[in-house]
Scaffold this motif. Structure first.
Motif, mmCIF file in Angstrom:
data_model
loop_
_atom_site.group_PDB
_atom_site.id
_atom_site.type_symbol
_atom_site.label_atom_id
_atom_site.label_comp_id
_atom_site.label_asym_id
_atom_site.label_seq_id
_atom_site.Cartn_x
_atom_site.Cartn_y
_atom_site.Cartn_z
ATOM 1 N N LEU A 109 36.126 34.446 26.406
ATOM 2 C CA LEU A 109 37.005 33.413 26.965
ATOM 3 C C LEU A 109 36.349 32.054 27.132
ATOM 4 C CD1 LEU A 109 38.581 35.625 29.798
ATOM 5 C CD2 LEU A 109 39.611 35.068 27.591
ATOM 6 N N GLY A 110 35.024 32.016 27.247
ATOM 7 C CA GLY A 110 34.335 30.768 27.530
ATOM 8 C C GLY A 110 34.258 29.856 26.317
ATOM 9 N N ARG A 111 34.430 28.580 26.563
ATOM 10 C CA ARG A 111 34.317 27.564 25.520
ATOM 11 C C ARG A 111 33.418 26.440 26.013
ATOM 12 N NH1 ARG A 111 36.063 31.313 23.549
ATOM 13 N NH2 ARG A 111 37.934 31.647 22.280
ATOM 14 N N PRO A 112 32.732 25.727 25.106
ATOM 15 C CA PRO A 112 31.889 24.611 25.542
ATOM 16 C C PRO A 112 32.663 23.646 26.436
ATOM 17 C CG PRO A 112 31.506 25.076 23.234
ATOM 18 C CD PRO A 112 32.675 25.928 23.643
ATOM 19 N N GLY A 113 32.056 23.277 27.538
ATOM 20 C CA GLY A 113 32.707 22.370 28.475
ATOM 21 C C GLY A 113 33.414 23.059 29.616
ATOM 22 N N ASP A 114 33.663 24.373 29.498
ATOM 23 C CA ASP A 114 34.215 25.127 30.625
ATOM 24 C C ASP A 114 33.163 25.230 31.734
ATOM 25 O OD1 ASP A 114 36.536 25.557 29.193
ATOM 26 O OD2 ASP A 114 36.116 27.655 28.730
ATOM 27 N N VAL A 115 33.594 25.702 32.900
ATOM 28 C CA VAL A 115 32.691 25.929 34.029
ATOM 29 C C VAL A 115 32.703 27.414 34.369
ATOM 30 C CG1 VAL A 115 32.294 25.501 36.483
ATOM 31 C CG2 VAL A 115 32.966 23.616 34.991
ATOM 32 N N PHE A 116 31.517 27.987 34.543
ATOM 33 C CA PHE A 116 31.410 29.358 35.036
ATOM 34 C C PHE A 116 30.815 29.324 36.435
ATOM 35 C CE2 PHE A 116 28.897 33.181 35.868
ATOM 36 C CZ PHE A 116 29.919 34.123 35.851
ATOM 37 N N VAL A 117 31.478 30.000 37.361
ATOM 38 C CA VAL A 117 31.009 30.101 38.749
ATOM 39 C C VAL A 117 30.610 31.549 39.009
ATOM 40 C CG1 VAL A 117 31.577 29.762 41.177
ATOM 41 C CG2 VAL A 117 32.594 28.252 39.435
ATOM 42 N N GLY A 118 29.326 31.771 39.255
ATOM 43 C CA GLY A 118 28.823 33.100 39.572
ATOM 44 C C GLY A 118 28.510 33.196 41.055
ATOM 45 N N ILE A 119 28.980 34.275 41.686
ATOM 46 C CA ILE A 119 28.837 34.435 43.129
ATOM 47 C C ILE A 119 28.076 35.721 43.415
ATOM 48 C CG2 ILE A 119 30.053 34.399 45.339
ATOM 49 C CD1 ILE A 119 32.600 33.620 43.588
ATOM 50 N N SER A 120 26.962 35.619 44.123
ATOM 51 C CA SER A 120 26.156 36.797 44.478
ATOM 52 C C SER A 120 25.305 36.460 45.685
ATOM 53 C CB SER A 120 25.259 37.211 43.308
ATOM 54 O OG SER A 120 24.299 38.172 43.708
ATOM 55 N N THR A 121 25.494 37.161 46.796
ATOM 56 C CA THR A 121 24.718 36.834 47.990
ATOM 57 C C THR A 121 23.229 37.069 47.774
ATOM 58 O OG1 THR A 121 25.198 39.028 48.881
ATOM 59 C CG2 THR A 121 26.597 37.231 49.608
ATOM 60 N N SER A 122 22.877 38.068 46.964
ATOM 61 C CA SER A 122 21.464 38.334 46.682
ATOM 62 C C SER A 122 20.903 37.404 45.619
ATOM 63 C CB SER A 122 21.275 39.786 46.222
ATOM 64 O OG SER A 122 21.826 39.975 44.929
ATOM 65 N N GLY A 123 21.766 36.924 44.738
ATOM 66 C CA GLY A 123 21.317 36.153 43.585
ATOM 67 C C GLY A 123 20.740 37.022 42.486
ATOM 68 N N ASN A 124 20.873 38.343 42.623
ATOM 69 C CA ASN A 124 20.233 39.261 41.680
ATOM 70 C C ASN A 124 21.213 40.251 41.034
ATOM 71 O OD1 ASN A 124 17.533 38.280 42.092
ATOM 72 N ND2 ASN A 124 17.556 39.314 44.077
ATOM 73 N N SER A 125 22.504 40.005 41.140
ATOM 74 C CA SER A 125 23.485 40.916 40.537
ATOM 75 C C SER A 125 23.368 40.859 39.018
ATOM 76 C CB SER A 125 24.901 40.537 40.971
ATOM 77 O OG SER A 125 25.032 40.616 42.374
ATOM 78 N N ALA A 126 23.061 41.993 38.401
ATOM 79 C CA ALA A 126 22.769 42.007 36.962
ATOM 80 C C ALA A 126 23.945 41.525 36.131
ATOM 81 C CB ALA A 126 22.360 43.414 36.537
ATOM 82 N N ASN A 127 25.166 41.886 36.520
ATOM 83 C CA ASN A 127 26.306 41.483 35.697
ATOM 84 C C ASN A 127 26.614 39.990 35.838
ATOM 85 O OD1 ASN A 127 27.422 41.617 38.274
ATOM 86 N ND2 ASN A 127 28.801 43.315 37.805
ATOM 87 N N VAL A 128 26.338 39.407 36.995
ATOM 88 C CA VAL A 128 26.519 37.964 37.159
ATOM 89 C C VAL A 128 25.430 37.209 36.400
ATOM 90 C CG1 VAL A 128 26.642 36.063 38.820
ATOM 91 C CG2 VAL A 128 27.666 38.285 39.387
ATOM 92 N N ILE A 129 24.203 37.719 36.439
ATOM 93 C CA ILE A 129 23.110 37.102 35.685
ATOM 94 C C ILE A 129 23.409 37.139 34.186
ATOM 95 C CG2 ILE A 129 20.684 37.401 35.013
ATOM 96 C CD1 ILE A 129 20.233 38.306 37.976
ATOM 97 N N GLY A 130 23.896 38.270 33.695
ATOM 98 C CA GLY A 130 24.256 38.364 32.279
ATOM 99 C C GLY A 130 25.335 37.367 31.909
ATOM 100 N N ALA A 131 26.315 37.200 32.786
ATOM 101 C CA ALA A 131 27.382 36.234 32.516
ATOM 102 C C ALA A 131 26.853 34.808 32.511
ATOM 103 C CB ALA A 131 28.487 36.392 33.559
ATOM 104 N N LEU A 132 25.922 34.496 33.430
ATOM 105 C CA LEU A 132 25.316 33.163 33.437
ATOM 106 C C LEU A 132 24.537 32.904 32.155
ATOM 107 C CD1 LEU A 132 24.096 33.076 37.143
ATOM 108 C CD2 LEU A 132 25.621 31.386 36.111
ATOM 109 N N GLN A 133 23.812 33.901 31.687
ATOM 110 C CA GLN A 133 23.066 33.748 30.436
ATOM 111 C C GLN A 133 24.018 33.495 29.264
ATOM 112 O OE1 GLN A 133 20.995 37.495 30.687
ATOM 113 N NE2 GLN A 133 19.125 36.564 31.495
ATOM 114 N N ALA A 134 25.109 34.253 29.217
ATOM 115 C CA ALA A 134 26.094 34.058 28.147
ATOM 116 C C ALA A 134 26.743 32.683 28.256
ATOM 117 C CB ALA A 134 27.164 35.155 28.218
#
Length: 202
Positions: A109-134
């Motif tokens: 779904l992501g396209r250049p110029g979109d914004v991704f917001v990742g939310i994790s109180t620990s900052g270490n959620s593997a699936n959020v980290i993977g999404a940020l990398q993508a």
């Protein structure tokens, strides 16, 4: 004072102080995150949000505020919580593992110029980290909401909104306040003060 009332009073005090302190120090970063959201939408892009547990609820809450409305009546804004499609989530989780449930959605779904917001109180959620990398690979602007320090998410976020407190509930409550400000300020930049983002659109 009754112990229960003392607990309530202390929690209210601690939460109010944490919110005041956070916005006093990081208010400029919250405003910049909202500006980036407004610019993305003004250019025809969208906002993707993801988190787990209570953070999943935050993602869905804020997506609803964008798509429907926050405080003002205005056109719907394009935002998608990547936590809501049970068939997509269970299909990816079953075939590839839970760590990829957000990554593959960002890839789709992501396209250049979109914004991704990742939310994790620990900052270490593997699936959020993977999404940020993508998201970074696909030239999305990345915003992270975390607890103290930002964890492994920190280097992957263009803007990191890290709430410095050891209490997960208080961090989550501050995240809720940040989310409301992001909604309010995105509306402000798009519909009340477009001149504030015009240089970023040229």
């Amino acid at each position: 004072m009754d112990k229960a009332l003392q607990m309530i009073s202390q929690h209210a005090e601690d939460g109010a102080k944490l919110r005041r302190d956070f916005f006093a120090v990081h208010g400029g970063k919250v405003a910049e995150a909202a500006r980036r959201m407004a610019v993305a939408v003004a250019r025809g892009g969208k906002i993707l949000l993801a988190g787990n547990g209570g953070s999943a609820a935050d993602a869905q809450h804020w997506a609803a505020e964008f798509v429907n409305r926050f405080l003002m009546d205005r056109p719907p804004l394009p935002a998608i919580a990547l936590t809501t499609d049970s068939s997509v989530l269970t299909s990816i989780g079953n075939d590839f593992g839970y760590d990829l449930v957000f990554t593959k959605q960002v890839q789709a779904l992501g396209r250049p110029g979109d914004v991704f917001v990742g939310i994790s109180t620990s900052g270490n959620s593997a699936n959020v980290i993977g999404a940020l990398q993508a998201a970074r690979k696909q030239s999305l602007f990345t915003i992270g909401l975390t607890g103290d320090g930002g964890g492994r998410m920190a280097p992957l976020c263009d803007i990191l909104l890290a709430v410095g407190h050891p209490s997960t509930p208080l961090v989550q409550e501050t995240h809720a306040a940040i989310g409301h400000m992001l909604c309010a300020l995105t509306d402000y930049y798009l519909f009340e003060n477009v001149m504030a983002i015009k240089p970023m659109l040229d």
